[in-house]
Design a protein around this motif. Structure first.
Motif, PDB file in Angstrom:
ATOM      1  N   ALA A   1      11.391   1.393 -10.340  1.00  0.00           N
ATOM      2  CA  ALA A   1      10.338   0.513 -10.854  1.00  0.00           C
ATOM      3  C   ALA A   1       9.463   0.097  -9.671  1.00  0.00           C
ATOM      4  O   ALA A   1       9.836   0.309  -8.517  1.00  0.00           O
ATOM      5  N   LYS A   2       8.325  -0.523  -9.970  1.00  0.00           N
ATOM      6  CA  LYS A   2       7.375  -0.864  -8.902  1.00  0.00           C
ATOM      7  C   LYS A   2       8.048  -1.709  -7.808  1.00  0.00           C
ATOM      8  O   LYS A   2       7.933  -1.407  -6.621  1.00  0.00           O
ATOM      9  N   GLU A   3       8.748  -2.768  -8.223  1.00  0.00           N
ATOM     10  CA  GLU A   3       9.386  -3.648  -7.235  1.00  0.00           C
ATOM     11  C   GLU A   3      10.436  -2.894  -6.425  1.00  0.00           C
ATOM     12  O   GLU A   3      10.605  -3.139  -5.234  1.00  0.00           O
ATOM     13  N   GLU A   4      11.134  -1.979  -7.084  1.00  0.00           N
ATOM     14  CA  GLU A   4      12.152  -1.200  -6.361  1.00  0.00           C
ATOM     15  C   GLU A   4      11.502  -0.289  -5.316  1.00  0.00           C
ATOM     16  O   GLU A   4      12.050  -0.062  -4.244  1.00  0.00           O
ATOM     17  N   THR A   5      10.328   0.207  -5.658  1.00  0.00           N
ATOM     18  CA  THR A   5       9.625   1.063  -4.689  1.00  0.00           C
ATOM     19  C   THR A   5       9.264   0.239  -3.454  1.00  0.00           C
ATOM     20  O   THR A   5       9.429   0.699  -2.319  1.00  0.00           O
ATOM     21  N   ILE A   6       8.779  -0.981  -3.689  1.00  0.00           N
ATOM     22  CA  ILE A   6       8.411  -1.833  -2.545  1.00  0.00           C
ATOM     23  C   ILE A   6       9.656  -2.128  -1.702  1.00  0.00           C
ATOM     24  O   ILE A   6       9.616  -2.060  -0.469  1.00  0.00           O
ATOM     25  N   GLU A   7      10.770  -2.403  -2.372  1.00  0.00           N
ATOM     26  CA  GLU A   7      12.020  -2.665  -1.644  1.00  0.00           C
ATOM     27  C   GLU A   7      12.462  -1.445  -0.848  1.00  0.00           C
ATOM     28  O   GLU A   7      12.897  -1.549   0.291  1.00  0.00           O
ATOM     29  N   TYR A   8      12.334  -0.275  -1.483  1.00  0.00           N
ATOM     30  CA  TYR A   8      12.700   0.986  -0.811  1.00  0.00           C
ATOM     31  C   TYR A   8      11.854   1.162   0.459  1.00  0.00           C
ATOM     32  O   TYR A   8      12.357   1.510   1.534  1.00  0.00           O
TER      33      TYR A   8
ATOM     34  N   VAL B   1       0.851  -1.203   0.000  1.00  0.00           N
ATOM     35  CA  VAL B   1       0.000   0.000   0.000  1.00  0.00           C
ATOM     36  C   VAL B   1       0.881   1.245   0.000  1.00  0.00           C
ATOM     37  O   VAL B   1       0.641   2.195  -0.757  1.00  0.00           O
ATOM     38  N   GLY B   2       1.919   1.221   0.836  1.00  0.00           N
ATOM     39  CA  GLY B   2       2.829   2.367   0.901  1.00  0.00           C
ATOM     40  C   GLY B   2       3.437   2.653  -0.466  1.00  0.00           C
ATOM     41  O   GLY B   2       3.529   3.812  -0.891  1.00  0.00           O
ATOM     42  N   ALA B   3       3.836   1.581  -1.157  1.00  0.00           N
ATOM     43  CA  ALA B   3       4.446   1.765  -2.485  1.00  0.00           C
ATOM     44  C   ALA B   3       3.420   2.348  -3.460  1.00  0.00           C
ATOM     45  O   ALA B   3       3.752   3.230  -4.272  1.00  0.00           O
ATOM     46  N   ALA B   4       2.187   1.870  -3.376  1.00  0.00           N
ATOM     47  CA  ALA B   4       1.148   2.390  -4.278  1.00  0.00           C
ATOM     48  C   ALA B   4       0.911   3.879  -4.024  1.00  0.00           C
ATOM     49  O   ALA B   4       0.775   4.679  -4.964  1.00  0.00           O
ATOM     50  N   VAL B   5       0.892   4.258  -2.751  1.00  0.00           N
ATOM     51  CA  VAL B   5       0.682   5.673  -2.395  1.00  0.00           C
ATOM     52  C   VAL B   5       1.862   6.511  -2.886  1.00  0.00           C
ATOM     53  O   VAL B   5       1.690   7.584  -3.481  1.00  0.00           O
ATOM     54  N   LEU B   6       3.050   5.992  -2.662  1.00  0.00           N
ATOM     55  CA  LEU B   6       4.260   6.720  -3.078  1.00  0.00           C
ATOM     56  C   LEU B   6       4.259   6.928  -4.597  1.00  0.00           C
ATOM     57  O   LEU B   6       4.509   8.039  -5.089  1.00  0.00           O
ATOM     58  N   ARG B   7       3.965   5.862  -5.323  1.00  0.00           N
ATOM     59  CA  ARG B   7       4.004   5.971  -6.786  1.00  0.00           C
ATOM     60  C   ARG B   7       2.947   6.944  -7.300  1.00  0.00           C
ATOM     61  O   ARG B   7       3.143   7.655  -8.278  1.00  0.00           O
ATOM     62  N   SER B   8       1.828   6.970  -6.587  1.00  0.00           N
ATOM     63  CA  SER B   8       0.781   7.907  -6.989  1.00  0.00           C
ATOM     64  C   SER B   8       1.231   9.354  -6.729  1.00  0.00           C
ATOM     65  O   SER B   8       0.995  10.253  -7.547  1.00  0.00           O
TER      66      SER B   8
END
Ligand SMILES: NC(=O)C1=CN([C@@H]2O[C@H](COP(=O)(O)OP(=O)(O)OC[C@H]3O[C@@H](n4cnc5c(N)ncnc54)[C@H](O)[C@@H]3O)[C@@H](O)[C@H]2O)C=CC1
Ligand SMILES: CC(=O)C(=O)O
Ligand SMILES: [Mg+2]
Length: 603
Positions: free
Chosen positions: A579-586, A550-557
């Motif tokens: 990339a999406k996976e990198e955001t989740i890792e971050y 969820v955090g990654a989705a909010v960040l990307r938005s």
């Protein structure tokens, strides 16, 4: 369960001391008993001998060094023994005893406290969060031992800018703020409502890995209209009626200015404000500060994810959402928040305007079905009022049973705060629903305020239903070894990710797009098989996993809306390139995890 397998010791250490490392031979500036009395640094009997020597605590502890694992095991054994010893006693007494033992640990040793909380979140969330937190708030004056968080009262007007500097933490990332005016479904609890920000922030640490040194629970004590509290000699808040109008707003304004002067990037979650102030403050601050209202916006996203899940549970395509008939019981901050978001989703899917999308929704409050004939209609509810000319056999103020019988809704969703309002007759009427798998959401908290119990829902509405409640219930045995699954439709599945994603993006403010991204992420998290067996939300055991997503989705938005200013060393450009996976890792890399770290540098 999240354990060391998922967090290497090195990464844990990094995040543990990110904000606290002080150069020099010792990492911590305190010495002696001050360290033992600081729950952030305290390791109890876990201090190794070198630290005892160099920090001046040798002799202040029994000589044997006990490992973190042993301390953990000892705490869990005490907890289990408390469970055994209180077996058979009334629920409230047992729950408060459990809360006390956890709270004592929280006061003493934060690392151990958060570790047992994270590892046992299924068992402990009902103690530190709903339902027990409600009981704690009701009994707060008697339970009070040590302050936690900050208190700003109407008497502090003009002083808040200097008061905010009294907070000992250097940096604050996440604030949960309440004025105590609508605590769960328990009404106005005045200053006693501080338990809610504390519980929500514990969930932030457990689910989102927000560093507990950087959280701040806040009570804005603007008085109370609760007569019982006003007459209680031991009440700890201001004994005066609530301020209203401009007087009220000027206090909240002053607080928001003070907070953002000291910590410009702090995120403020408004929690459990009565409806008029919930909407007014959201409107007032949402474009000026990075803030959101959890009851309006967090709840809406969780409910929408559940509503979309019920469409999938019927084996129908998501696009069929536009045909679902939904009765919402409760036209307060939560109910109206849900309606707003659900109607926007229908509009998007059907490509029509909001007014057409509203047709399938029915809104009921304490005076029954809300129609355009209602006199003194609340302006916030007015857009959802039905045109009586379009209603067959239902009129203004029709009661819940009449509405359910006539509409035969696919979903009955309660956010009324009224325990048991989905009674036997109402639940039996849901058997005639037009859905092949009707859904019942009894979302009010705490447990005694749930619109119905899980057992009653499966008993009266049938075994084929999908069920969700705001506070946890056990799954229901249906016989033949089958169970009715109980979902917990609680904003805890979203607010930690909304806060974390906003923080790590460095968003200027929190938009509808970011909230929609959070809801969509939750809605798509479950597999078709899970959803078809009635499981709409992830297990609470995996709350860190879902919060990272969820955090990654909010960040990307936030990035896609050009609102992300970056966080720490990570600038907006780097965020954009992830990339999406990198955001989740971050996101995961930035989650704090409790582990004892050295307090002195190796020589
Ligand atoms: N599960 C979750 O994540 C969440 C649950 N909630 C729960 O929702 C409940 C309501 O919260 P708010 O909307 O903020 O409260 P609110 O006080 O703003 O609204 C309550 C609404 O219920 C209506 N109501 C009262 N008695 C009724 C009756 N007999 N029949 C039908 N409607 C009736 C009122 O007219 C009002 O419209 C609380 O119990 C709260 O704990 C709130 C936020 C999140
Ligand atoms: C869960 C929550 O935020 C409430 O009941 O108010
Ligand atoms: Mg709330």
């Amino acid at each position: 369960m999240w354990n060391l397998v998922k967090f290497t010791a090195a990464s844990c250490r990094r995040s543990r001391w990110l904000s606290t490392a002080i150069p020099g031979p010792c990492i911590v500036h305190k010495r002696g008993a001050d360290i033992l009395h600081d729950p952030w640094f305290n390791k109890d009997t876990g201090f190794p001998l070198t630290e005892r020597d160099r920090l001046g605590i040798r002799g202040l502890l029994p000589p044997r060094v006990i490992s973190f694992e042993q301390q953990y095991a000892r705490f869990m054994e005490s907890y289990r023994s408390l469970e055994r010893n209180t077996h058979g006693q009334p629920d409230g007494i047992v729950s408060l005893a459990k809360w006390r033992i956890l709270n004592r640990l929280h006061d003493r040793n934060e690392t151990l406290y958060y570790r047992v909380l994270i590892d046992n979140i299924r068992n402990f969330a009902p103690i530190i969060y709903t339902p027990t937190v409600g009981l704690v708030c009701q009994n707060y004056s008697g339970l009070f031992r040590r302050p936690r968080g900050m208190y700003f009262s109407a008497k502090d007007k003009g002083e808040m800018m200097s008061m905010i500097y009294n907070w000992p933490g250097q940096q604050v990332d996440m604030i949960v703020l309440t004025d105590g005016s609508r605590i769960l479904g328990l009404g106005d609890l005045g200053v006693q409502g501080i338990g809610i920000p504390i519980g929500k922030l514990d969930m932030y640490v457990a689910a989102a890995g927000i560093n507990p040194q950087r959280i701040l629970p806040v009570m804005l004590d603007i008085g109370t209209n609760n007569e019982k509290l006003l007459n209680d000699r031991l009440y700890l808040g201001l004994r005066q009626p609530r301020l209203e109008g401009e007087e009220y707003l000027s206090i909240v304004d002053e607080f928001m200015e003070a907070v953002h002067t000291r910590w410009p990037k702090a995120i403020v979650q408004f929690e459990d404000f009565q409806m008029k102030w919930a909407f007014e403050t959201l409107q007032r601050y949402r474009k000026r500060f990075c803030m959101f209202n959890d009851d309006i916006q967090g709840t809406a996203g969780v409910a929408l994810a559940g509503l979309l899940g019920t469409v999938r549970a019927q084996g129908r395509p998501l696009s069929d959402f536009v045909n679902q008939k939904i009765v919402v019981v409760g036209a307060g901050s939560a109910g109206l928040g849900v309606l707003n978001m659900a109607i926007q989703a229908v509009s998007r899917m059907a490509g029509n305007n909001d007014s057409t999308a509203r047709n399938q929704f029915f809104l009921i409050d304490k005076d029954g079905l809300i129609t355009k004939e209602r006199t003194n209609i609340d302006p916030a509810a007015a857009p959802f009022a039905k045109d009586p000319r379009e209603l067959e056999g239902l009129s203004e103020g029709a009661n819940l049973l009449e509405v359910v019988k006539k509409v035969r809704p696919h979903v009955l969703l309660g956010l009324s705060g009224v325990g048991g309002i989905f009674n036997e007759e109402v639940l039996k009427a849901m058997r005639e629903s037009d859905s092949s798998k009707p859904a019942i959401f009894a979302m009010s908290n705490p447990t005694m305020n749930a619109e119905c119990t899980a057992a009653d829902a499966f008993k009266y509405a049938g075994e084929n239903i999908v069920f969700a409640s705001g506070s946890p219930f056990e799954n229901v045995a249906l016989g033949n070894g089958k169970f009715g699954h109980v979902n917990q439709a609680n904003n805890m599945y979203l607010f930690p990710g909304i806060g974390l994603g906003s923080l790590l993006s460095g968003a200027r403010y929190i938009t509808d797009g970011m909230l929609q991204a959070a809801a969509e992420c939750l809605a798509s998290y479950m597999t078709d098989e899970e959803v078809q067996s009635g499981i709409l939300y992830p297990s609470i055991d995996s709350i860190r996993e879902i919060t990272a997503e969820v955090g990654a989705a909010v960040l990307r938005s936030a990035v896609s809306e050009n609102l992300a200013e970056g966080h720490g060393d990570v600038g907006p450009r780097e965020l954009r390139l992830m990339a999406k996976e990198e955001t989740i890792e971050y996101i995961k890399r930035n989650m704090w995890f409790p582990i004892y770290s050295p307090l002195v540098h190796e020589k």
